[in-house]
Structure formats: C-alpha cells, structure tokens
Design a protein around this motif. Structure first.
Motif, PDB file in Angstrom:
ATOM      1  N   ALA A 154      83.059  10.539 -43.763  1.00  0.00           N
ATOM      2  CA  ALA A 154      82.983   9.258 -42.308  1.00  0.00           C
ATOM      3  C   ALA A 154      82.137   8.627 -42.659  1.00  0.00           C
ATOM      4  CB  ALA A 154      83.449  10.443 -40.651  1.00  0.00           C
ATOM      5  N   PRO A 155      80.948   8.755 -42.877  1.00  0.00           N
ATOM      6  CA  PRO A 155      80.011   7.556 -42.968  1.00  0.00           C
ATOM      7  C   PRO A 155      80.287   6.735 -43.764  1.00  0.00           C
ATOM      8  CG  PRO A 155      79.308  10.027 -42.910  1.00  0.00           C
ATOM      9  CD  PRO A 155      80.329   9.581 -42.816  1.00  0.00           C
ATOM     10  N   LEU A 156      80.449   6.935 -45.110  1.00  0.00           N
ATOM     11  CA  LEU A 156      80.759   6.317 -46.117  1.00  0.00           C
ATOM     12  C   LEU A 156      83.056   5.814 -46.207  1.00  0.00           C
ATOM     13  CD1 LEU A 156      80.398   9.052 -49.715  1.00  0.00           C
ATOM     14  CD2 LEU A 156      78.860   6.788 -48.193  1.00  0.00           C
ATOM     15  N   LEU A 157      83.295   6.048 -46.135  1.00  0.00           N
ATOM     16  CA  LEU A 157      83.986   5.496 -45.796  1.00  0.00           C
ATOM     17  C   LEU A 157      85.566   5.445 -44.520  1.00  0.00           C
ATOM     18  CD1 LEU A 157      86.418   8.278 -48.295  1.00  0.00           C
ATOM     19  CD2 LEU A 157      85.789   6.933 -48.639  1.00  0.00           C
ATOM     20  N   GLY A 158      84.099   5.356 -43.269  1.00  0.00           N
ATOM     21  CA  GLY A 158      84.924   4.657 -41.984  1.00  0.00           C
ATOM     22  C   GLY A 158      86.379   5.380 -41.402  1.00  0.00           C
ATOM     23  N   VAL A 186      89.231   9.022 -44.747  1.00  0.00           N
ATOM     24  CA  VAL A 186      88.603  10.033 -44.768  1.00  0.00           C
ATOM     25  C   VAL A 186      89.543  11.474 -44.523  1.00  0.00           C
ATOM     26  CG1 VAL A 186      87.489  11.714 -43.228  1.00  0.00           C
ATOM     27  CG2 VAL A 186      86.478   9.165 -42.990  1.00  0.00           C
ATOM     28  N   GLU A 187      91.289  11.102 -44.017  1.00  0.00           N
ATOM     29  CA  GLU A 187      91.613  11.897 -44.367  1.00  0.00           C
ATOM     30  C   GLU A 187      92.652  11.987 -45.906  1.00  0.00           C
ATOM     31  OE1 GLU A 187      92.556  14.027 -42.626  1.00  0.00           O
ATOM     32  OE2 GLU A 187      91.357  13.562 -41.455  1.00  0.00           O
ATOM     33  N   ARG A 188      92.789  10.763 -46.189  1.00  0.00           N
ATOM     34  CA  ARG A 188      93.462  10.450 -47.734  1.00  0.00           C
ATOM     35  C   ARG A 188      92.014  10.770 -49.067  1.00  0.00           C
ATOM     36  NH1 ARG A 188      94.694   5.343 -46.263  1.00  0.00           N
ATOM     37  NH2 ARG A 188      92.765   4.493 -47.588  1.00  0.00           N
ATOM     38  N   ALA A 189      90.391  11.165 -48.435  1.00  0.00           N
ATOM     39  CA  ALA A 189      90.273  11.635 -49.091  1.00  0.00           C
ATOM     40  C   ALA A 189      89.631  13.333 -49.191  1.00  0.00           C
ATOM     41  CB  ALA A 189      88.058  10.901 -48.590  1.00  0.00           C
ATOM     42  N   VAL A 190      89.887  13.394 -47.659  1.00  0.00           N
ATOM     43  CA  VAL A 190      89.934  15.180 -47.956  1.00  0.00           C
ATOM     44  C   VAL A 190      91.454  15.548 -48.985  1.00  0.00           C
ATOM     45  CG1 VAL A 190      90.713  16.579 -46.493  1.00  0.00           C
ATOM     46  CG2 VAL A 190      88.348  15.181 -45.709  1.00  0.00           C
ATOM     47  N   GLU A 191      92.583  14.736 -48.785  1.00  0.00           N
ATOM     48  CA  GLU A 191      93.663  15.097 -49.189  1.00  0.00           C
ATOM     49  C   GLU A 191      93.247  14.821 -51.149  1.00  0.00           C
ATOM     50  OE1 GLU A 191      96.362  13.048 -48.675  1.00  0.00           O
ATOM     51  OE2 GLU A 191      96.893  13.627 -46.474  1.00  0.00           O
ATOM     52  N   HIS A 192      92.628  14.437 -51.611  1.00  0.00           N
ATOM     53  CA  HIS A 192      92.125  14.265 -52.985  1.00  0.00           C
ATOM     54  C   HIS A 192      91.103  14.796 -53.450  1.00  0.00           C
ATOM     55  CE1 HIS A 192      94.196  10.390 -53.747  1.00  0.00           C
ATOM     56  NE2 HIS A 192      93.270  10.032 -53.011  1.00  0.00           N
ATOM     57  N   TYR A 193      90.344  15.740 -52.906  1.00  0.00           N
ATOM     58  CA  TYR A 193      89.131  16.838 -52.478  1.00  0.00           C
ATOM     59  C   TYR A 193      89.906  18.007 -52.923  1.00  0.00           C
ATOM     60  CZ  TYR A 193      85.630  20.059 -51.679  1.00  0.00           C
ATOM     61  OH  TYR A 193      84.604  20.583 -51.226  1.00  0.00           O
ATOM     62  N   ARG A 194      91.287  18.433 -52.224  1.00  0.00           N
ATOM     63  CA  ARG A 194      91.667  19.322 -51.857  1.00  0.00           C
ATOM     64  C   ARG A 194      92.903  19.651 -53.027  1.00  0.00           C
ATOM     65  NH1 ARG A 194      93.290  19.608 -45.342  1.00  0.00           N
ATOM     66  NH2 ARG A 194      91.047  20.669 -44.837  1.00  0.00           N
ATOM     67  N   GLU A 195      93.430  18.663 -53.466  1.00  0.00           N
ATOM     68  CA  GLU A 195      94.046  19.007 -55.245  1.00  0.00           C
ATOM     69  C   GLU A 195      93.357  18.908 -55.813  1.00  0.00           C
ATOM     70  OE1 GLU A 195      93.994  14.572 -57.003  1.00  0.00           O
ATOM     71  OE2 GLU A 195      96.798  14.719 -56.213  1.00  0.00           O
ATOM     72  N   ARG A 196      92.245  18.796 -56.544  1.00  0.00           N
ATOM     73  CA  ARG A 196      91.278  19.090 -57.274  1.00  0.00           C
ATOM     74  C   ARG A 196      90.761  20.476 -56.960  1.00  0.00           C
ATOM     75  NH1 ARG A 196      86.377  20.425 -59.821  1.00  0.00           N
ATOM     76  NH2 ARG A 196      85.793  19.658 -61.922  1.00  0.00           N
TER      77      ARG A 196
END
Length: 214
Positions: free
Chosen positions: A55-59, A64-74
């Motif tokens: 959240a502090p990086l992406l606002g 944030v939700e898209r970043a979480v999805e990318h994290y989980r993908e890998r």
C-alpha cells in the motif's frame, strides 16, 4: 513439560523463506512498473500482510490488489518451494508433539500457500491446523489470525502460546493476553522482539524446548 497449545509462525520461524518472498515481491513490482527496493528493504516484507507492505508504495487499492495477484502468480509456480528449513526446528516440533502439546501454524501467508508448504515439510503432520490469511485480506493480521485459530480449535487464549520471529507475532499474542515467545533465528531480531513485549526469547530450537518446559 506442561502441555499447552502452541501456535507457530511460518516464515522466519519454521522456514527461511527470504528467497521466495523477495523474488515474488520483486516480480510483482516489476509487473507494476514500479522500482524494486534494495534486497535489505525487501527482507522487511517478510512477516507483515502483503497489502500492508504494498500500500505505501502503490497507493490506490486497485493497484495494490493487482500487485498481490502478481505476487501470488509467481508464488504458486515457484515461490512456495524457495525456502530452507531452519536447522533443528523439525526435531523441536516433533519433540513438542511427542510431549503432548497441540500444535498449529498461524501465519499471515495466504492460507492455501501456507498449507502447501507445511504439507511438504517432513514434520508437517505434527500440526493440527494451518491458519492463514484469506484471499481478500479480510483476515490477514496476527490478532485476527490468532482469533481464527482459537475459534477453529475451540481454545482459550490463556492456554496457548504464540511463537514467532517478528513484532507482529508478539503483538498478536499480547492482544489476546497469551504468552508470546520470540525466536532469534528469523527476521525480526532481539531489539524488535523485546520492544514488542516478548515473554521470552529463544536463541535456537533447543533453547525453545527449554523455555516451553519452564
């Protein structure tokens, strides 16, 4: 050794997951076209809920939700297996189980990921349950996760001990007025754990057994 229920954190307590987590964070930030912080800063992502760190990086919540999805993908393809078991912790877990303790994993990691990891640990069958974060983040912080574990296992907080390497583990224990034991082989360190109010600090898994017998 007095019998109680022991809640173990996963990352930094049972496994050294630095490689998997930091690579997945870097992957997510790269997919979001965001600069990747230095490795030492990425290590501080080990412990908190993912959304808390993104959240502090992406606002924006949507980013944030898209970043979480990318994290989980890998993580689902590679990250879940990129870890090492801390020396001696498996023997300690088995000894605690044999002594009559009830054991569970309580982690901020996504629950399906946590289950996959624990099921592949050579001592994974020692745990009665694995409690992790929900996919939507509704349950993702240690006080909520501990509350979920207490409810699932029909336990009273005073009959349990939380064991972990970060301040979130100890603060979660204090929130529920249960004993919190910090471990010094993970990612938090002595100063962080003492400041959080740990009831005891374990230097190594053998020392953890001694503390839990006291």
């Amino acid at each position: 050794m007095s019998r109680t229920t022991l809640f173990f954190d996963l990352d930094g307590t049972l496994i050294d997951s630095a490689v998997g987590i930091t690579r997945c964070v870097a992957h997510a930030l790269e997919r979001m076209d965001h600069p990747v912080p230095p490795q030492e800063e990425l290590r501080r992502w080990i412990g908190p809920a993912l959304r808390t760190s993104f959240a502090p990086l992406l606002g924006e919540a949507a980013r944030v939700e898209r970043a979480v999805e990318h994290y989980r993908e890998r993580f689902e393809s590679h990250g879940w297996s990129e870890h090492e078991i801390y020396p001696g912790i498996g023997e300690a877990v088995i000894a605690l189980r044999q002594a009559g303790h009830r054991l569970a994993v309580v982690t901020a990691k996504n629950e399906p990921h946590a289950r996959r990891i624990v099921e592949h640990l050579p001592f994974g069958d020692c745990f009665d349950d694995i409690v992790g974060a929900t996919a939507d983040g509704a349950i993702s912080h240690k006080p909520e996760l501990i509350a979920e574990a207490l409810q699932r296992l029909s336990l009273r907080a005073p009959d349990c001990t939380m064991i972990g390497d970060r301040h979130m583990d100890i603060e979660g224990a204090r929130h529920h007025r249960m004993r919190g034991v910090g471990v010094l082989w993970g990612f938090g360190g002595e100063a962080e754990l003492r400041a959080a109010g740990a009831d005891a600090l374990a230097r190594n898994p053998r020392h953890l057994l001694d503390l839990l017998a006291a």
